[in-house]
Design an enzyme around this catalytic site. Structure first.
Site, short mmCIF file in Angstrom:
data_model
loop_
_atom_site.label_atom_id
_atom_site.label_comp_id
_atom_site.label_asym_id
_atom_site.label_seq_id
_atom_site.Cartn_x
_atom_site.Cartn_y
_atom_site.Cartn_z
N LYS A 136 -40.24 52.69 -8.30
CA LYS A 136 -40.28 51.41 -8.99
C LYS A 136 -40.45 50.21 -8.06
O LYS A 136 -40.72 49.11 -8.53
CB LYS A 136 -39.02 51.23 -9.85
CG LYS A 136 -38.98 52.17 -11.05
CD LYS A 136 -37.93 51.76 -12.06
CE LYS A 136 -38.03 52.60 -13.32
NZ LYS A 136 -37.09 52.18 -14.37
N LYS A 219 -49.99 61.83 -18.41
CA LYS A 219 -49.01 62.02 -19.47
C LYS A 219 -48.92 60.76 -20.33
O LYS A 219 -49.00 59.64 -19.82
CB LYS A 219 -47.63 62.33 -18.85
CG LYS A 219 -46.58 62.74 -19.86
CD LYS A 219 -45.32 63.23 -19.18
CE LYS A 219 -44.54 62.10 -18.54
NZ LYS A 219 -43.19 62.54 -18.10
N LYS A 222 -45.24 54.91 -21.94
CA LYS A 222 -45.14 53.51 -22.39
C LYS A 222 -45.92 52.57 -21.47
O LYS A 222 -46.29 51.47 -21.88
CB LYS A 222 -43.67 53.09 -22.43
CG LYS A 222 -42.81 53.89 -23.39
CD LYS A 222 -41.34 53.59 -23.18
CE LYS A 222 -40.46 54.50 -24.04
NZ LYS A 222 -39.02 54.33 -23.76
#
Length: 358
Positions: A136, A219, A222
């Site tokens: 992240k 995949k 979101k």
């Protein structure tokens, strides 16, 4: 977190642990962050449908980890709305609040209480090896990240250990977090006496993986580059059908399952198989000699028929926020009945005064 658990034998001496009753069903815990306005088809097939089956034979705890949602920049009104939306979709998707415990993380203060203790038990090197923080902060750098993002795994360990679960249904990408929870449970038990059950990660041997409709090698997520790649549970029938009709396919016209050579068609077949509960071999035989367009049209009908009622029920729940809040409050109260004795035991063993009563 979010897969069907394999059967596990209870740990030796488990019934003596706080929060675990004599003769109780094996307990599992799982949740999904409220990080989008709608769950998508991958969440539904990979997690929610499995949770519904899980509650049939396990003492299931499902929660909405909104405290994790503030480890990155967020809008308060969006977080509150998405928490409601996620809860509504859990219930609409089949989570039975009379059979399972459904709650919002921030409404159970014991999560924060235990999280600080887990943070104090974790070494800096141990925390630095957690891959999620690295992932992240890869673009923005660590200087732009908050300490909460770094401490995220310790909160997740507290989430798990607080309910003394036999296992935690997770995807393979979350296994590292369960390993940290196991390590911290063992460390606490060694230093302060037997307190925590050491949980097992429940990772399925196989299962449908749903890919992006516009990028069938990635995949469904979101964070998709295009909203057209996501099939959302709260999409209208028209939106669902349009996204499926515009899904990326492959060269040629043959309908067969081959992830390497035909990722687009293979993804559509996998979705059809998972939603329609039919084998891929059966579908390939049915569509032999037919065109991609036929597959898309029939798949759209199947998806709309399956997800439309889920969406409609979720929207009904969202129309009555007071009732939805009441359901969540009851779930939080039930969760606290389990969490309080665990925290009380931990406080006593580390030398704190007893927790103040509400």
């Amino acid at each position: 977190m979010g897969q069907t658990p394999h059967s596990q034998e209870p740990a030796t001496g488990a019934t003596t642990l706080p929060g675990v009753g004599e003769g109780a069903r094996e307990r599992v815990l799982s949740g999904m962050q409220p990080s989008a306005d709608s769950l998508h088809l991958g969440n539904y097939i990979g997690a929610l449908k499995n949770w519904v089956r899980t509650q049939e034979e396990y003492d299931a705890y499902f929660f909405i980890p909104d405290m994790h949602g503030i480890t990155v920049a967020h809008e308060p009104t969006d977080l509150r709305e998405r928490t409601h939306r996620t809860a509504a979709q859990y219930i609409a998707g089949g989570i039975d609040v009379g059979r399972s415990t459904l709650f919002v993380q921030s409404q159970v203060p014991e999560h924060a209480q235990l999280s600080w203790i887990m943070t104090c038990l974790t070494g800096m090197g141990e925390a630095s090896r957690m891959t999620q923080f690295k992932d992240k902060t890869r673009r923005s750098g660590t200087d732009a990240a908050g300490v909460g993002l770094f401490a995220y795994p310790m909160l997740m360990a507290a989430d798990i250990l607080l309910y003394q679960p036999h296992g935690v249904p997770v995807g393979d990408d979350q296994k590292q977090h369960v390993e940290l929870a196991r390590n911290l449970a063992q460390r606490f038990n060694h230093r302060f006496g037997e307190t925590f059950r050491v949980p097992e990660p429940f990772i399925p041997e196989s299962g449908a993986r749903i890919y992006d409709l516009q990028n069938p090698t990635a995949k469904m997520s979101k964070s998709a580059e295009s909203p057209n790649g996501l099939l959302n549970l709260l999409d209208t029938d028209k939106q669902m059908a349009k996204k499926i009709r515009s899904a990326v396919t492959d060269d040629g016209t043959e309908i067969r399952f081959d992830r390497e050579e035909k990722p687009g068609v293979s993804n559509l077949l996998a979705i059809y198989s998972a939603v329609g509960e039919r084998s891929i071999d059966d579908l390939v035989e049915e569509f032999q000699g037919r065109m991609y367009g036929h597959l898309k049209v029939e798949l759209a009908d199947v998806v709309v028929a399956a997800l439309g009622p889920v969406r409609d029920r979720a929207l009904e729940l969202l129309d009555d926020r007071a009732e939805l809040d009441a359901l969540l409050a009851r779930g939080a109260a039930k969760a606290r009945e389990t969490a309080r004795p665990v925290v009380a035991e931990v406080y006593e063993k580390i030398g704190f005064l007893p927790p103040a009563q509400d």
